[in-house]
Design an enzyme around this catalytic site. Sequence first.
Site, PDB file in Angstrom:
ATOM      1  N   ARG A 385       0.807  -1.280   0.149  1.00 51.79           N
ATOM      2  CA  ARG A 385       0.000  -0.022  -0.071  1.00 51.79           C
ATOM      3  C   ARG A 385       0.613   1.156   0.050  1.00 51.79           C
ATOM      4  NH1 ARG A 385      -3.196  -2.753   3.960  1.00 51.79           N
ATOM      5  NH2 ARG A 385      -2.004  -1.479   5.576  1.00 51.79           N
ATOM      6  N   ASN A 388       4.465   2.212  -3.470  1.00 49.29           N
ATOM      7  CA  ASN A 388       4.295   2.988  -4.824  1.00 49.29           C
ATOM      8  C   ASN A 388       2.621   3.360  -4.538  1.00 49.29           C
ATOM      9  OD1 ASN A 388       3.915   3.981  -7.192  1.00 49.29           O
ATOM     10  ND2 ASN A 388       4.919   2.559  -8.149  1.00 49.29           N
ATOM     11  N   TYR A 400     -10.139  -2.544  -7.508  1.00 49.34           N
ATOM     12  CA  TYR A 400     -10.709  -3.127  -6.312  1.00 49.34           C
ATOM     13  C   TYR A 400     -11.854  -2.656  -5.936  1.00 49.34           C
ATOM     14  CZ  TYR A 400     -11.195  -4.069  -1.431  1.00 49.34           C
ATOM     15  OH  TYR A 400     -11.517  -4.603  -0.088  1.00 49.34           O
ATOM     16  N   LYS A 412     -14.852  -9.274  -0.897  1.00 51.59           N
ATOM     17  CA  LYS A 412     -13.556  -8.463  -0.540  1.00 51.59           C
ATOM     18  C   LYS A 412     -12.353  -9.333  -0.837  1.00 51.59           C
ATOM     19  CE  LYS A 412     -15.375  -4.808   2.295  1.00 51.59           C
ATOM     20  NZ  LYS A 412     -14.997  -4.084   3.435  1.00 51.59           N
ATOM     21  N   SER A 423      -1.968  -7.263 -10.755  1.00 51.61           N
ATOM     22  CA  SER A 423      -0.511  -6.654 -10.632  1.00 51.61           C
ATOM     23  C   SER A 423       0.701  -7.524 -10.741  1.00 51.61           C
ATOM     24  CB  SER A 423      -0.410  -6.195  -9.145  1.00 51.61           C
ATOM     25  OG  SER A 423       0.798  -5.536  -9.056  1.00 51.61           O
ATOM     26  N   HIS A 427       3.395  -6.971 -13.907  1.00 47.00           N
ATOM     27  CA  HIS A 427       4.755  -7.033 -13.457  1.00 47.00           C
ATOM     28  C   HIS A 427       5.629  -8.048 -14.244  1.00 47.00           C
ATOM     29  CE1 HIS A 427       3.580  -4.599 -10.155  1.00 47.00           C
ATOM     30  NE2 HIS A 427       5.035  -4.141  -9.796  1.00 47.00           N
TER      31      HIS A 427
END
Length: 517
Positions: A385, A388, A400, A412, A423, A427
Amino acid sequence: MHRMGLLEILNPVNWESLKLGLLKDFLKFKNYKQFQPPQMKPAFMQRIDSHFTEFVNGLIAKSVQLESSPPAFSSPVELRAPPEHGKVFVARKSVLDELFEMKDIRTIHHVFIAFFIMIILCTLIVDSIDEGRLVVKFDLLVYAFGKSSVVFSTWLYMFLSTLTVPYGLFLLWAQGYHGSSHKTIRSTFFGGLFTIFQIFGLGVGPAYIAIAYNLPPASAAIVIFEQVRLLMKGYSFIRENTSRILSFTPQKTNTVQVPKVSQYLYFLFAPTLIYRDAYPRNPTIRWSYVATMFAEVLASLFYVHYISEIYIFPVFRKYGGEHFNVRGLVLCILHTMLPSSLATITLYYLLLHCWQNAFAEMLRFADRMFYKDWWNSTSYASYFRTMNVVVYDWLYYYAYKDFLWLFGKKFKAVAMLSVFLFSAVVHEYILAMTFGFFCPVLLFVYMCFGPFFNFILSDRRKSPIWTVILWLTLGLGTTMILYLYSLEWNAHKHCPLKNPTFLDYVKPRSWTCHLKV
């Protein structure tokens, strides 16, 4: 609270009103105390208490009013959206800039500068002794940043297409939306055109150039990072402005309010991935600060080059040219864990602090919260969190929260895992395009160890020992990933395939290449 806000609250007018009320009550008490002295003292103290209560309430109300108003140097355009509508931008410094204002922390920064100067001097002296002349080898940097003309032309193509296509499509859709009798078909058509541009024009095109021209690692990384950045910015622009058009009522005004080209152009350069018509702006540009940031960018590049050339790559060349084995992995990790961690931290400092702050200062962009104190994290959730914030904000609001809006708040955990997977894929895509091969090491680490450590090192654990564990696992993971990618790099270099199949592209070549180099 702003400093000027506090001075405005504690102004002489407020103090005079307080003193005037107290003086009136005191005179009343003095005039009538001869008739009822025992009863007047409690009444007088009650009046004093009433005045002080009124004064404090006024201070609180004034402070809330000042906190909710934009800074004095902000644009007159509304800068803050309601919390449920997305990120709120405020004028604030970067965490390290605030820390550098403290004398002791600034001294640590100066010590690192002294270390950098010692590295330069030692390198020059050693090279002069070995080579007989003052020479600094930059072969690695020259190779890594090669084919700069291809990089610049590719960036120019990506930037101009992102500037014209998303804005043009949005403008055409917005101007005829409310007058159209087929709003759904119109929205689907223009949304489809935007999706095609994102996938093929801005997605496949730059990736094909990076592969076709066989760009070296740093040059390929520049192209792919810019590609991902512009993809996210284009999506944010459309995402933030669509609701404006949908909520537009022609009865109130006949003109559809769309962002100006200048506002969109500023957003493309601004160090944020969340679009707003206006952001908090500083009054002036500190060019000395800009020069300092760019100087530290160059110094950080040299420092990473020095660490890699002296301490990391020799070990990778020694153990990375053989087939994977536990002995080589352990020795490589033990030899390179510390220098790899130093190089990674330096790259963080280069990209997240120096580069971002340099452009923010040139654009007078006042919200410098590009990262938080991630080095104090006691959990991987907190680390992701705070490391970045720019990318985290985009994932939080557009991935999200939108996932929860579509499927409900009871999902959730699924939303968090979905964002984690997205993510990881991005990457892995960046690394694959940077090195020119697909080896899903980072994807495996993200999806296997990421959720596990995210659960073990949760936000409930606040002891400093968990920060130590976090740093140890980060160093271990970074070194292991670098070692495995070095294996694959050498395998592709020394074991080329004449007629590769699709399976050969997705299967790590280091599994079958046994050549010792």
